[in-house]
Design a protein around this motif. Sequence first.
Motif, PDB file in Angstrom:
ATOM      1  N   VAL A 159       0.841  -1.203   0.000  1.00 56.78           N
ATOM      2  CA  VAL A 159       0.000   0.000   0.000  1.00 56.78           C
ATOM      3  C   VAL A 159       0.868   1.243   0.000  1.00 56.78           C
ATOM      4  N   THR A 160       0.583   2.144  -0.941  1.00 58.10           N
ATOM      5  CA  THR A 160       1.266   3.433  -1.036  1.00 58.10           C
ATOM      6  C   THR A 160       0.207   4.521  -1.170  1.00 58.10           C
ATOM      7  N   SER A 161       0.638   5.753  -1.161  1.00 62.86           N
ATOM      8  CA  SER A 161      -0.281   6.850  -1.475  1.00 62.86           C
ATOM      9  C   SER A 161      -0.500   6.854  -2.984  1.00 62.86           C
ATOM     10  N   ALA A 162      -1.634   7.388  -3.389  1.00 64.37           N
ATOM     11  CA  ALA A 162      -1.962   7.417  -4.814  1.00 64.37           C
ATOM     12  C   ALA A 162      -0.867   8.105  -5.606  1.00 64.37           C
ATOM     13  N   GLY A 163      -0.388   7.444  -6.633  1.00 58.49           N
ATOM     14  CA  GLY A 163       0.616   8.015  -7.517  1.00 58.49           C
ATOM     15  C   GLY A 163       2.052   7.842  -7.074  1.00 58.49           C
ATOM     16  N   GLU A 164       2.281   7.302  -5.890  1.00 58.95           N
ATOM     17  CA  GLU A 164       3.653   7.090  -5.421  1.00 58.95           C
ATOM     18  C   GLU A 164       4.194   5.767  -5.945  1.00 58.95           C
ATOM     19  N   ALA A 165       5.467   5.778  -6.310  1.00 58.03           N
ATOM     20  CA  ALA A 165       6.107   4.548  -6.772  1.00 58.03           C
ATOM     21  C   ALA A 165       6.312   3.608  -5.592  1.00 58.03           C
ATOM     22  N   ARG A 166       6.390   2.320  -5.888  1.00 57.60           N
ATOM     23  CA  ARG A 166       6.616   1.336  -4.830  1.00 57.60           C
ATOM     24  C   ARG A 166       8.101   1.305  -4.479  1.00 57.60           C
ATOM     25  N   ARG A 167       8.428   2.026  -3.434  1.00 57.95           N
ATOM     26  CA  ARG A 167       9.774   2.039  -2.892  1.00 57.95           C
ATOM     27  C   ARG A 167       9.654   1.752  -1.399  1.00 57.95           C
ATOM     28  N   GLN A 168      10.693   1.249  -0.818  1.00 56.86           N
ATOM     29  CA  GLN A 168      10.678   0.857   0.597  1.00 56.86           C
ATOM     30  C   GLN A 168      10.076   1.944   1.485  1.00 56.86           C
ATOM     31  N   GLY A 169      10.516   3.185   1.297  1.00 58.97           N
ATOM     32  CA  GLY A 169      10.048   4.280   2.141  1.00 58.97           C
ATOM     33  C   GLY A 169       8.623   4.715   1.863  1.00 58.97           C
ATOM     34  N   ASN A 170       8.065   4.380   0.703  1.00 60.30           N
ATOM     35  CA  ASN A 170       6.718   4.801   0.345  1.00 60.30           C
ATOM     36  C   ASN A 170       5.640   3.803   0.771  1.00 60.30           C
ATOM     37  N   VAL A 171       6.029   2.600   1.123  1.00 62.12           N
ATOM     38  CA  VAL A 171       5.062   1.561   1.475  1.00 62.12           C
ATOM     39  C   VAL A 171       4.613   1.762   2.919  1.00 62.12           C
ATOM     40  N   SER A 172       3.315   2.055   3.086  1.00 55.83           N
ATOM     41  CA  SER A 172       2.782   2.258   4.435  1.00 55.83           C
ATOM     42  C   SER A 172       2.437   0.939   5.110  1.00 55.83           C
ATOM     43  N   SER A 173       2.073  -0.067   4.324  1.00 53.95           N
ATOM     44  CA  SER A 173       1.783  -1.391   4.862  1.00 53.95           C
ATOM     45  C   SER A 173       1.673  -2.379   3.703  1.00 53.95           C
ATOM     46  N   VAL A 174       1.669  -3.638   4.043  1.00 49.03           N
ATOM     47  CA  VAL A 174       1.403  -4.693   3.066  1.00 49.03           C
ATOM     48  C   VAL A 174       0.174  -5.431   3.565  1.00 49.03           C
ATOM     49  N   VAL A 175      -0.862  -5.463   2.729  1.00 51.34           N
ATOM     50  CA  VAL A 175      -2.105  -6.123   3.113  1.00 51.34           C
ATOM     51  C   VAL A 175      -2.335  -7.345   2.227  1.00 51.34           C
ATOM     52  N   THR A 176      -2.949  -8.341   2.797  1.00 53.25           N
ATOM     53  CA  THR A 176      -3.320  -9.547   2.056  1.00 53.25           C
ATOM     54  C   THR A 176      -4.803  -9.458   1.732  1.00 53.25           C
ATOM     55  N   VAL A 177      -5.121  -9.589   0.445  1.00 51.12           N
ATOM     56  CA  VAL A 177      -6.493  -9.428  -0.021  1.00 51.12           C
ATOM     57  C   VAL A 177      -7.001 -10.759  -0.575  1.00 51.12           C
ATOM     58  N   PRO A 178      -8.018 -11.360   0.051  1.00 49.68           N
ATOM     59  CA  PRO A 178      -8.620 -12.564  -0.514  1.00 49.68           C
ATOM     60  C   PRO A 178      -9.346 -12.213  -1.822  1.00 49.68           C
ATOM     61  N   PHE A 179      -9.263 -13.091  -2.805  1.00 49.27           N
ATOM     62  CA  PHE A 179      -9.944 -12.841  -4.081  1.00 49.27           C
ATOM     63  C   PHE A 179     -11.435 -12.578  -3.866  1.00 49.27           C
ATOM     64  N   ALA A 180     -12.021 -13.230  -2.878  1.00 51.84           N
ATOM     65  CA  ALA A 180     -13.456 -13.106  -2.645  1.00 51.84           C
ATOM     66  C   ALA A 180     -13.879 -11.684  -2.288  1.00 51.84           C
ATOM     67  N   THR A 181     -12.953 -10.854  -1.807  1.00 49.18           N
ATOM     68  CA  THR A 181     -13.314  -9.479  -1.430  1.00 49.18           C
ATOM     69  C   THR A 181     -12.964  -8.464  -2.510  1.00 49.18           C
ATOM     70  N   LEU A 182     -12.380  -8.906  -3.614  1.00 48.74           N
ATOM     71  CA  LEU A 182     -11.997  -7.984  -4.691  1.00 48.74           C
ATOM     72  C   LEU A 182     -13.220  -7.596  -5.519  1.00 48.74           C
ATOM     73  N   ALA A 183     -13.568  -6.315  -5.485  1.00 47.81           N
ATOM     74  CA  ALA A 183     -14.688  -5.813  -6.292  1.00 47.81           C
ATOM     75  C   ALA A 183     -14.204  -5.450  -7.686  1.00 47.81           C
ATOM     76  N   ALA A 184     -13.060  -4.793  -7.792  1.00 46.36           N
ATOM     77  CA  ALA A 184     -12.486  -4.395  -9.076  1.00 46.36           C
ATOM     78  C   ALA A 184     -11.078  -3.897  -8.836  1.00 46.36           C
ATOM     79  N   LEU A 185     -10.335  -3.847  -9.909  1.00 42.97           N
ATOM     80  CA  LEU A 185      -8.963  -3.352  -9.836  1.00 42.97           C
ATOM     81  C   LEU A 185      -8.781  -2.400 -11.013  1.00 42.97           C
ATOM     82  N   ARG A 186      -8.284  -1.202 -10.730  1.00 40.05           N
ATOM     83  CA  ARG A 186      -8.144  -0.174 -11.765  1.00 40.05           C
ATOM     84  C   ARG A 186      -6.676   0.169 -11.923  1.00 40.05           C
ATOM     85  N   SER A 187      -6.245   0.233 -13.181  1.00 36.77           N
ATOM     86  CA  SER A 187      -4.864   0.645 -13.426  1.00 36.77           C
ATOM     87  C   SER A 187      -4.756   2.152 -13.303  1.00 36.77           C
ATOM     88  N   LEU A 188      -3.623   2.623 -12.872  1.00 33.21           N
ATOM     89  CA  LEU A 188      -3.369   4.054 -12.749  1.00 33.21           C
ATOM     90  C   LEU A 188      -2.549   4.535 -13.948  1.00 33.21           C
TER      91      LEU A 188
END
Length: 189
Positions: free
Chosen positions: A155-184
């Motif tokens: 998890v990062t803020s919107a528009g931030e690249a995935r870098r060690q310092g930008n990651v606020s947390s890592v969450v595990t998402v079960p497929f059953a709870t995925l409503a949609a995924l949008r590319s940025l």
Amino acid sequence: MRWDALFQDMEAQLAAEQRLVLESEVSERARVEIAGIALADRLRAALGRELAVLLSSGLQVSGVLAHVGSEWIVLNEAPQQWLVPYSAVARYQGVGRDVLQDSGVRARMGLASALRGLARDRSEVTVHLAMAATQERALFGVIDRVGKDHFDLAVTSAGEARRQGNVSSVVTVPFATLAALRSLRGQEL
């Protein structure tokens, strides 16, 4: 003369009865054939069409149907794309009645396959989670790993690249709870 009329009447009744039996058989065969049609086969026939999809969470997304997997679709809505699992959809609009049978290759392209592609490309995504029938929550980030029935999102803020310092947390998402995924930013799904 009376015999001729009687036989003609009997022949007409027999022909009418045979027509009814044939029409009934044709109708029953059509019902059986339609009962065997999978939603994915109808969606494949709609490739390139504009679809409106209402998610169970209440979010409506629309766009041109670009890809159909065994468990998901991708809609192009410039400048973004939506990956939507079948299980999150309450209603499709614009599918049509045509059918295109699966070649077998797409049957193996499940949700995990699509998400692994995004993880491999390190695409920034917005993950929409179905929290309840009428609620939804969005997370921004990059997919790190994909399992059989879940994925890890850095998890990062919107528009931030995935870098060690930008990651606020890592969450595990079960497929059953995925409503949609949008590319940025127009990244390809």
